[in-house]
Write an enzyme that holds these catalytic residues in place. Structure first.
Site, PDB file in Angstrom:
ATOM      1  N   GLY A 126       0.830  -1.194   0.000  1.00  0.00           N
ATOM      2  CA  GLY A 126       0.000   0.000   0.000  1.00  0.00           C
ATOM      3  C   GLY A 126       0.865   1.244   0.000  1.00  0.00           C
ATOM      4  O   GLY A 126       1.100   1.851   1.063  1.00  0.00           O
ATOM      5  N   SER A 128       1.237   3.581  -3.413  1.00  0.00           N
ATOM      6  CA  SER A 128       0.750   4.583  -4.354  1.00  0.00           C
ATOM      7  C   SER A 128      -0.645   5.080  -3.975  1.00  0.00           C
ATOM      8  O   SER A 128      -1.470   4.333  -3.432  1.00  0.00           O
ATOM      9  CB  SER A 128       0.715   4.004  -5.767  1.00  0.00           C
ATOM     10  OG  SER A 128       2.006   3.630  -6.182  1.00  0.00           O
ATOM     11  N   SER A 160      -1.241  -4.459  -6.289  1.00  0.00           N
ATOM     12  CA  SER A 160      -1.302  -5.775  -6.922  1.00  0.00           C
ATOM     13  C   SER A 160      -1.612  -6.871  -5.909  1.00  0.00           C
ATOM     14  O   SER A 160      -1.045  -6.898  -4.811  1.00  0.00           O
ATOM     15  CB  SER A 160       0.012  -6.090  -7.638  1.00  0.00           C
ATOM     16  OG  SER A 160       0.163  -5.262  -8.763  1.00  0.00           O
ATOM     17  N   GLU A 243      13.068  -3.986  -3.343  1.00  0.00           N
ATOM     18  CA  GLU A 243      12.132  -4.077  -4.456  1.00  0.00           C
ATOM     19  C   GLU A 243      12.815  -3.863  -5.793  1.00  0.00           C
ATOM     20  O   GLU A 243      12.501  -4.513  -6.783  1.00  0.00           O
ATOM     21  CB  GLU A 243      11.015  -3.044  -4.282  1.00  0.00           C
ATOM     22  CG  GLU A 243       9.999  -3.061  -5.419  1.00  0.00           C
ATOM     23  CD  GLU A 243       8.863  -2.079  -5.208  1.00  0.00           C
ATOM     24  OE1 GLU A 243       8.048  -1.948  -6.131  1.00  0.00           O
ATOM     25  OE2 GLU A 243       8.792  -1.448  -4.143  1.00  0.00           O
ATOM     26  N   GLU A 357      11.937   8.355 -14.265  1.00  0.00           N
ATOM     27  CA  GLU A 357      12.328   9.728 -13.946  1.00  0.00           C
ATOM     28  C   GLU A 357      12.739   9.861 -12.484  1.00  0.00           C
ATOM     29  O   GLU A 357      13.736  10.516 -12.154  1.00  0.00           O
ATOM     30  CB  GLU A 357      11.174  10.684 -14.261  1.00  0.00           C
ATOM     31  CG  GLU A 357      10.875  10.850 -15.734  1.00  0.00           C
ATOM     32  CD  GLU A 357      10.177   9.638 -16.357  1.00  0.00           C
ATOM     33  OE1 GLU A 357      10.225   9.485 -17.582  1.00  0.00           O
ATOM     34  OE2 GLU A 357       9.587   8.832 -15.585  1.00  0.00           O
TER      35      GLU A 357
END
Length: 733
Positions: A126, A128, A160, A243, A357
């Site tokens: 959890g 974004s 997801s 990650e 970015e």
């Protein structure tokens, strides 16, 4: 890495491959692209858990096996190679478990780690939020104190497998501050708790793994805070290295690459380049695993791996399109179906885990000068070579110092009159030449010295160079004569001795021998690249028995070119970093402009990957490993030179700025001793005919190492007479 560890990892790899192959052959799963995110099978995860392969690095008392992160890398690679259904345990194993182990209280560790390791507990992320985009620190989900716990309110998106997960990791705000990075806290939330709502989101592939999760006054126990309240930003930044630093950021489309390799005749240059990039990325992942084993959080290296890895995953799609020449078919399970899967998944590659970015901003702002192997030798090279760069007019004066220091005989045993050391030691000084823009025939003379010493001829007097015929060149050996022409031989016009490779013969030919004609030439860096014409009477004294064969010397020569390229890359990146940090436009440093930071980051990443590949090849200089190094340094040379000149502007296109000493060498050296394309073709031709099985066997045999076999000795007296720093020499000798 010890032999025992090699054997242990090889046995682990065999076991994991056996399980994956068994499930696949039984028809219990179909390999797909992006399987780690999309292919969910709780029973498969429990099968792995029963063998101790979930949480494999964790302490035994907490459900793990206390094995290394390199062991976990082995498990990860084999699962991703097969496109296995691992999504049920992936997030918990990769990310949340290590975070709990690092920051969780003892009670939190005891409660969750054994249950994750058994496959009982699964996690979703959890992070974004709908209005945050890539600005993770702007999260608005809040948790307020409530008695002996917290009340969580807000929402997360793109979560997801939330609809299948038992628990969620949630980054939320627990206090307000002018600094948006302050006041963030990490919580562990039970997905079955009242107030948790999950809404499905269908992705481009028509699949449901994304979700929107809403928390409506959800009760969270006080002991479910991960780490310290308010320290969430520092913790999540570190956690993202888990990650971003795994091979799932590289191998999402590997099933498509394997199918492309197995499809039959293909463009060896295209696939050879892809294999070189894959090998370099795998080497970087190996280094990250070693850093994790040492207790570090390699945030910077992980960002580089994720940036370049997701670019690679996307480019696999385009390579497959070019090679397979088929229409993507979402209803097929063959190459056309895998291509369809890869294309539809690709838009997410450069977004999840941090956008390109964001990653490049981290790389540009956080990177210092990349650390080189053999730091002591690097310091020595810098002491000797600094200030001596420029276009050579003949042989530069610094050459005499280089010779007196014994650099030209590094790699030749002391018992044979050399300086000892090995190829990596020599490469450290060759890299120094590239870093300082110094042109001297060090690599050529040192390689020649190896051949003369191996043949029992002692070490060469003066400059020597290697004469190796190119692909379209031949040297004809007829009774008692050597005839032919070899072009673009480095430093031949200054050499006293030519080490000539003519078929099976290796010859030491004095440059003043009758019938030797040398036509001077130059490369873009104004270094001698001369044509050698030979019509020479052979003598027994010319023949070198015991010298290394042509293929090995060609690989070594190519690898030393790669080392020089790394030095020139390093200098170009450092010039650019300094320029954009100190030069201001519109009232702020150039680095503050996102486009500038993005370009610098891309340059830095290419340098890191090139250096990794060269390090691996120096540890095991087989032709295939050297080919990887040459492809990656060649690619980096193009990218870095282009970026450096773009960011320097008009200043960089003059010879008043030292940038040209780096970029002219990059443009020259990337195609010397074999072009980037020819090395890619060689790699493809050596691996692709054996199919994806051979490719994988080769890839997983790469274990980067910087171990030096023997010490290198240099002349202390010359150092002292030259007034150079000797602070680190005692450690060297």
């Amino acid at each position: 890495m010890t032999t025992d560890m090699h054997q242990e990892l090889a046995e682990l790899r065999r076991q994991v491959r056996e399980v994956v192959d068994s499930w696949w052959q039984d028809g219990r799963f179909t390999p797909i692209c992006d399987a780690w995110l999309r292919s969910y099978d709780a029973e498969f995860s429990k099968t792995l858990a029963a063998r101790g392969w979930i949480g494999i690095t964790w302490p035994r008392e907490l459900g793990g096996q206390a094995r290394s992160n390199r062991a976990r890398l082995v498990v990860t690679e084999e699962l991703l190679r097969g496109g296995a259904p691992v999504a049920a345990h992936w997030i918990a194993d990769r990310q949340i478990g290590p975070a709990i182990l690092r920051y969780g209280s003892p009670s939190l560790q005891r409660e969750y780690l054994p249950r994750i390791a058994s496959g009982e507990v699964t996690f979703c992320l959890g992070m974004s939020e709908t209005e945050s985009g890539s600005d993770l620190a702007s999260v608005r989900t809040t948790a307020r104190p409530d008695g002996d716990g917290w009340r969580l309110t807000g929402g997360k998106i793109w979560t997801s497998q939330a609809h299948r997960s038992s628990h969620a990791y949630v980054l939320c705000r627990t206090s307000k501050s002018d600094d948006k990075h302050a006041g963030l806290t990490e919580l562990i939330v039970d997905m079955s708790a009242p107030g948790v709502t999950v809404r499905p989101i269908i992705d481009l592939r028509g699949e449901h793994h994304f979700n929107e999760v809403t928390f409506s006054d959800v009760a969270v126990p006080c002991d479910h805070v991960l780490g310290a309240v308010g320290n969430g930003w520092a913790q999540v930044t570190e956690q993202l290295s888990f990650e971003r630093g795994g091979m799932e950021r590289v191998l999402s489309t590997y099933p498509l690459l394997a199918a492309t390799i197995d499809a039959g005749p293909a463009d060896r240059a295209v696939l050879g380049e892809m294999l070189a990039r894959l090998a370099g990325l795998r080497g970087l992942a190996w280094q990250i695993a070693a850093e994790l084993d040492a207790g570090h959080a390699p945030v910077q290296a992980a960002a580089v791996l994720k940036d370049l890895g997701t670019e690679f995953e996307r480019d696999v799609n385009e390579a497959a399109r070019a090679v397979l020449d088929v229409e993507p078919d979402p209803n097929s399970y063959g190459p056309a179906g895998l291509l369809a899967q890869g294309l539809l998944a690709a838009p997410g590659f450069s977004i999840r885990g941090g956008t390109t970015e964001v990653l490049r901003t981290i790389i540009a702002r956080g990177a210092s000068r990349p650390t080189a192997h053999h730091d002591e030798l690097r310091s020595l090279a810098d002491d000797v070579l600094a200030g001596h760069g420029g276009d050579p007019a003949g042989v530069p004066a610094i050459w005499s110092t280089v010779c007196e220091l014994g650099w030209t005989t590094i790699g030749v045993p002391e018992s044979q009159g050399g300086s000892g050391g090995d190829l990596a030691d020599l490469a450290a000084f060759v890299e120094g030449l590239g870093r300082h823009g110094v042109s001297v025939p060090l690599a050529e003379t040192a390689l020649a010295a190896r051949q003369l010493a191996a043949a029992g001829r002692g070490i060469p007097d003066g400059i020597a160079t290697i004469v190796l015929p190119g692909l379209a060149e031949t040297l004809e050996v007829v009774p008692d004569r050597l005839r032919g022409k070899v072009t673009r031989v480095p430093w031949a016009s200054t050499a006293q001795t030519l080490i000539v490779y003519a078929g099976e013969l290796v010859l030491a030919v004095p440059a003043d021998t009758e019938g030797v004609r040398i036509t001077p030439g130059q490369n873009l860096a104004a270094e001698p690249r001369d044509d050698v014409s030979l019509d020479v009477a052979l003598t027994d004294t010319m023949i070198l028995t015991g010298a290394e064969p042509a293929a090995e010397v060609s690989a070594l020569a190519g690898l030393l070119v790669a080392a020089g390229l790394v030095g020139a890359l390093d200098a170009a990146v450092e010039h650019t970093r300094t320029h954009v940090t100190t030069r201001e436009q519109f009232g702020r440093p150039l680095l503050k402009f996102q486009a500038v930071a993005q370009t610098l980051a891309q340059m830095t990443s290419e340098l890191v990957l090139a250096r990794t590949a060269v390090s691996t090849a120096l540890a095991d200089p087989t032709p295939a490993h050297v080919a990887v190094a040459r492809v990656l340094t060649g690619r980096a040379a193009t990218s870095v030179a282009r970026g450096a000149h773009q960011l320097h502007g008009a200043m960089g296109v003059t010879r008043e700025h030292p940038l040209h000493l780096s970029t002219r060498r990059l443009w020259s050296w990337r195609d010397e001793r074999g072009t980037t394309r020819s090395w890619a073709v060689m790699l493809g031709e050596s691996l692709i005919p054996g199919g994806s099985a051979k490719v994988w066997q080769w890839l997983t045999s790469l274990s980067p190492s910087s171990r030096r076999e023997t010490p290198v000795r240099v002349s202390l007296s010359v150092m002292e007479e030259s007034g150079l720093s000797c602070s680190s020499l005692e450690e060297l000798v």
